[in-house]
Design an enzyme around this catalytic site. Structure first.
Site, PDB file in Angstrom:
ATOM      1  N   TYR A  40      -6.533  -1.788   4.193  1.00 30.86           N
ATOM      2  CA  TYR A  40      -7.580  -2.404   3.372  1.00 30.86           C
ATOM      3  C   TYR A  40      -7.377  -3.905   3.201  1.00 30.86           C
ATOM      4  O   TYR A  40      -8.316  -4.614   2.843  1.00 30.86           O
ATOM      5  CB  TYR A  40      -7.632  -1.779   1.974  1.00 30.86           C
ATOM      6  CG  TYR A  40      -7.923  -0.308   1.916  1.00 30.86           C
ATOM      7  CD1 TYR A  40      -8.481   0.372   2.993  1.00 30.86           C
ATOM      8  CD2 TYR A  40      -7.645   0.419   0.759  1.00 30.86           C
ATOM      9  CE1 TYR A  40      -8.732   1.726   2.925  1.00 30.86           C
ATOM     10  CE2 TYR A  40      -7.902   1.773   0.681  1.00 30.86           C
ATOM     11  CZ  TYR A  40      -8.436   2.425   1.760  1.00 30.86           C
ATOM     12  OH  TYR A  40      -8.684   3.766   1.677  1.00 30.86           O
ATOM     13  N   HIS A  94      -2.487   7.823   6.479  1.00 30.48           N
ATOM     14  CA  HIS A  94      -3.894   7.462   6.308  1.00 30.48           C
ATOM     15  C   HIS A  94      -4.838   8.256   7.211  1.00 30.48           C
ATOM     16  O   HIS A  94      -5.864   8.758   6.762  1.00 30.48           O
ATOM     17  CB  HIS A  94      -4.065   5.960   6.570  1.00 30.48           C
ATOM     18  CG  HIS A  94      -5.288   5.368   5.953  1.00 30.48           C
ATOM     19  ND1 HIS A  94      -5.400   4.039   5.640  1.00 30.48           N
ATOM     20  CD2 HIS A  94      -6.462   5.910   5.576  1.00 30.48           C
ATOM     21  CE1 HIS A  94      -6.576   3.792   5.100  1.00 30.48           C
ATOM     22  NE2 HIS A  94      -7.241   4.918   5.054  1.00 30.48           N
TER      23      HIS A  94
END
Length: 319
Positions: free
Chosen positions: A58, A121
């Site tokens: 991110y 992830h």
């Protein structure tokens, strides 16, 4: 300040770990400028958020770390221990020898000594040269779950992570992981909302003692990849009007009543507080029944991000 309940995670080895059931997400595309992100995180702490969700991918770990340091300086919190921080191992580093360096980089970005929940992830390994998507087929590789999970377990044994988990894992991947895991995954973070209810996978996780956390609980509305299939639902709007709540609050309450925790993201001060205000009402059996029949469609597929490769389509089919 809102009081948010916590859930006890049952798959953390010998430790008992509790996690606030609502977390604030920190992903944004295009990425928010650092000052905007930090200001929003500080406002979230003032509002009552104590769980923050970030990821190496991110680009928001440093923003969150600086906001936490500022919150301590301002005495909005007395200790870092008041917060529950989730971050994630990116797919380009999902190999055994890169897990430890990756979590140490995240710890440095976050300016903390431990992470509460460290998550794999994606259920793939990506080539390190990946900079844009979609990608060529040879850059998407199967995840060596066993070796990567052993490295995740080492992060917990070293005290760098208090809990470890996964994201976007199918039931078959979880079965494989559980067949050898010394420490089972505490959570599986999945796209889930009233328009993508994932009951079969949720039931599987529950039976295995794996807690489900929902991302995109509002259908990723107001993003370039989301839509209004949740917030624009006539059925949810009807329930919201009857209860004097927003469609977002009804949707978040529905997720919570499924026994699922939530990661929701808003940098809008009013919506940020509204998203916490879901604990003073319940949905009726009739309302739950209506919502169980909403049209179902997944918001984002891996094929739409990476390309329609066989390995990607196989995971999409199971999710």
């Amino acid at each position: 300040m809102a009081k948010v309940p916590s859930v006890t995670l049952s798959s953390c080895g010998d430790d008992i770990q509790t996690m606030p059931v609502i977390g604030m997400g920190t992903s944004s595309y295009p990425r928010a400028d650092p000052e905007t992100a930090k200001a929003a995180i500080l406002e979230a702490i003032r509002a009552g958020y104590r769980h923050f969700d970030t990821a190496a991918a991110y680009g928001s770990e440093k923003d969150l770390g600086e906001a936490i340091a500022e919150a301590l300086r301002l005495q909005l919190i007395k200790s870092r221990d008041e917060l529950f921080i989730t971050t994630k191992l990116w797919a380009s580093f999902a190999e055994k020898d890169l897990v430890l360096p990756s979590i140490k980089a995240s710890l440095s970005n976050l300016q903390v000594e431990y992470i509460d929940m460290y998550i794999i992830h994606w259920p793939f390994k990506l080539g390190k040269e990946v900079r844009t998507m979609p990608v060529e087929r040879d850059l998407v590789q199967p995840l060596d779950i066993k070796s990567v999970w052993e490295a995740m377990e080492e992060c917990k044994k070293l005290g760098l992570a208090r809990g470890i988990g996964v994201s976007n894992f199918t039931s078959s991947m979880l079965e494989e992981l559980l067949s050898f895991a010394e420490i089972p995954p505490a959570v599986n973070q999945l796209e889930m909302n009233p328009a993508w209810q994932l009951k079969k996978l949720r039931d599987f996780c529950k039976a295995k003692g794996i807690h489900v956390t929902a991302y995109s609980p509002l259908g990723a509305a107001r993003t370039k990849w989301g839509d209004d299939r949740v917030l624009g639902s006539d059925i949810i709007e009807e329930i919201a009007q009857a209860k004097g709540k927003s469609t977002a609050q009804i949707s978040l309450r529905w997720v919570y009543e499924q026994g699922v925790s939530i990661v929701t993201k808003s940098y809008n001060k009013e919506r940020m507080r509204q998203n916490l205000d879901i604990f003073d009402f319940c949905l009726t059996e009739e309302e739950l029944e209506k919502m169980s029949h909403l049209p179902q469609r997944k918001g984002v597929t891996f094929a739409s991000i990476l390309g329609p490769h066989d390995i990607v389509l196989e995971v999409d089919e199971e999710l």
